[in-house]
Design a protein around this motif. Structure first.
Motif, mmCIF file in Angstrom:
data_model
loop_
_atom_site.group_PDB
_atom_site.id
_atom_site.type_symbol
_atom_site.label_atom_id
_atom_site.label_comp_id
_atom_site.label_asym_id
_atom_site.label_seq_id
_atom_site.Cartn_x
_atom_site.Cartn_y
_atom_site.Cartn_z
ATOM 1 N N ALA A 78 0.831 -1.202 0.000
ATOM 2 C CA ALA A 78 0.000 0.000 0.000
ATOM 3 C C ALA A 78 0.865 1.252 0.000
ATOM 4 N N SER A 79 1.996 1.192 -0.713
ATOM 5 C CA SER A 79 2.894 2.344 -0.817
ATOM 6 C C SER A 79 2.212 3.496 -1.540
ATOM 7 N N MET A 80 2.388 4.691 -1.023
ATOM 8 C CA MET A 80 1.859 5.890 -1.666
ATOM 9 C C MET A 80 2.968 6.693 -2.332
ATOM 10 N N GLY A 81 4.183 6.180 -2.276
ATOM 11 C CA GLY A 81 5.314 6.899 -2.858
ATOM 12 C C GLY A 81 6.262 7.386 -1.773
ATOM 13 N N ALA A 82 7.293 8.075 -2.193
ATOM 14 C CA ALA A 82 8.329 8.556 -1.278
ATOM 15 C C ALA A 82 8.479 10.059 -1.458
ATOM 16 N N SER A 112 2.194 8.512 10.833
ATOM 17 C CA SER A 112 2.090 9.948 10.536
ATOM 18 C C SER A 112 1.419 10.660 11.707
ATOM 19 N N GLN A 113 1.933 11.823 12.085
ATOM 20 C CA GLN A 113 1.327 12.621 13.151
ATOM 21 C C GLN A 113 0.030 13.250 12.664
ATOM 22 N N SER A 114 0.046 13.697 11.404
ATOM 23 C CA SER A 114 -1.066 14.512 10.917
ATOM 24 C C SER A 114 -2.144 13.682 10.223
ATOM 25 N N LYS A 115 -1.787 12.491 9.689
ATOM 26 C CA LYS A 115 -2.747 11.705 8.922
ATOM 27 C C LYS A 115 -2.841 10.302 9.498
ATOM 28 N N PRO A 116 -3.951 9.998 10.162
ATOM 29 C CA PRO A 116 -4.061 8.731 10.901
ATOM 30 C C PRO A 116 -4.141 7.492 10.011
ATOM 31 N N ASP A 117 -4.273 7.680 8.704
ATOM 32 C CA ASP A 117 -4.427 6.523 7.818
ATOM 33 C C ASP A 117 -3.112 6.014 7.253
ATOM 34 N N ARG A 118 -1.988 6.594 7.649
ATOM 35 C CA ARG A 118 -0.726 6.220 7.014
ATOM 36 C C ARG A 118 0.469 6.349 7.948
ATOM 37 N N GLY A 119 1.602 5.849 7.495
ATOM 38 C CA GLY A 119 2.843 5.991 8.245
ATOM 39 C C GLY A 119 4.020 5.975 7.300
ATOM 40 N N PHE A 120 5.213 6.103 7.869
ATOM 41 C CA PHE A 120 6.434 6.088 7.067
ATOM 42 C C PHE A 120 7.274 4.869 7.447
ATOM 43 N N VAL A 121 7.780 4.180 6.420
ATOM 44 C CA VAL A 121 8.697 3.066 6.616
ATOM 45 C C VAL A 121 10.050 3.513 6.066
ATOM 46 N N ASN A 122 11.044 3.579 6.928
ATOM 47 C CA ASN A 122 12.382 4.000 6.485
ATOM 48 C C ASN A 122 13.201 2.774 6.090
ATOM 49 N N PHE A 123 13.311 2.576 4.789
ATOM 50 C CA PHE A 123 14.018 1.417 4.251
ATOM 51 C C PHE A 123 15.499 1.729 4.063
ATOM 52 N N LEU A 124 16.314 0.715 4.283
ATOM 53 C CA LEU A 124 17.705 0.720 3.826
ATOM 54 C C LEU A 124 17.807 -0.300 2.706
ATOM 55 N N GLN A 142 9.406 5.585 2.898
ATOM 56 C CA GLN A 142 8.301 5.216 2.005
ATOM 57 C C GLN A 142 6.989 5.444 2.760
ATOM 58 N N MET A 143 6.068 6.163 2.146
ATOM 59 C CA MET A 143 4.770 6.405 2.773
ATOM 60 C C MET A 143 3.856 5.208 2.504
ATOM 61 N N MET A 144 3.242 4.670 3.548
ATOM 62 C CA MET A 144 2.400 3.467 3.414
ATOM 63 C C MET A 144 1.048 3.686 4.069
ATOM 64 N N MET A 145 0.000 3.247 3.417
ATOM 65 C CA MET A 145 -1.325 3.224 4.036
ATOM 66 C C MET A 145 -1.341 2.187 5.154
#
Lengths: 153, 153
Positions: A78-82, A112-124, A142-145
């Motif tokens: 459910a990636s939304m892009g980076a 995400s602090q501002s958007k409860p439907d998503r978060g960030f995954v920090n990939f290496l 990477q932004m993920m739903m």
């Protein structure tokens, strides 16, 4: 429907994709179009550069890696892009005919602090050649739903 | 012979390159080859993504910018390449038909500690569309030969 959501990614997760062979023709074609520096374009001119011979444009290596991680995981997620890239290191030249392997791991995740439907995954993402040398590293948020939007994570 | 060496770059230096139009066909072609996410590949699928319509892969924008700065300055310089990228920010979508302009400036420079014949020029590259919106920023250390190797700089 995505198979993987924000909740499915956490430190400890790892993947490996490849090998993906990069040919001389591809390297030169990419360089002619996007990065016409002598070390990426012409074998003879490349010999006189710091790289000591033809090597892929770093942007080509990034782009090849992108295709591998898109096919390998992002298109099933459910990636939304980076929003960008935190850092890229080009550690060793990628040579004609090298077969690249990508190893993915997770540095951290945060909702995400501002958007409860998503978060960030920090990939290496770490890229290796078939001699076992690490040729590139890249860190990218990477932004993920979320699967369960609104749930804390 | 290069026209520009390490000594020729210092904070206050600026350049501007472009405009360079990026077509829908190019965007889709790049995406198919390197970044096949729906927002970069298909107009209809892209409408349902966060970007709200077809937009260039961020890697495509990086690669188009690379060509502009190679043609604009690097091929005339004593650049030895870059060890990596410090940061990329994708700020706005690049849309089909957008004409991109690149503005370059210098954040800092430093002579190499270990190699007296070269130094690093830390460039900031900013990319704008023809509506005056900043679509991308990129900071990158470029290794440059000195005109006078061994001289302090």
């Amino acid at each position: 429907m995505p198979k993987f959501y924000f909740e499915d990614f956490s430190p400890g997760w790892t993947v490996e994709f490849g090998p993906r062979r990069v040919t001389r023709e591809e390297m030169i074609g990419f360089a002619a179009q996007f990065d016409p520096q002598p070390m990426h374009l012409d074998e003879e001119a490349a010999r006189h550069t710091m790289l000591g011979g033809l090597a892929a444009s770093g942007w080509h290596t990034c782009s090849v890696m992108m295709k591998m991680i898109a096919d390998g995981v992002l298109l099933d997620s459910a990636s939304m892009g980076a929003p960008g890239i935190d850092e890229v290191k080009w550690l060793k030249p990628v040579r004609p005919g090298d077969s690249l392997t990508v190893r993915g791991s997770i540095v951290s995740t945060r909702a995400s602090q501002s958007k409860p439907d998503r978060g960030f995954v920090n990939f290496l993402w770490e890229v290796f050649n078939d001699r076992g040398e690490k040729v590139m590293t890249l860190t990218c948020p990477q932004m993920m739903m979320k699967r369960n939007a609104g749930a804390p994570a």
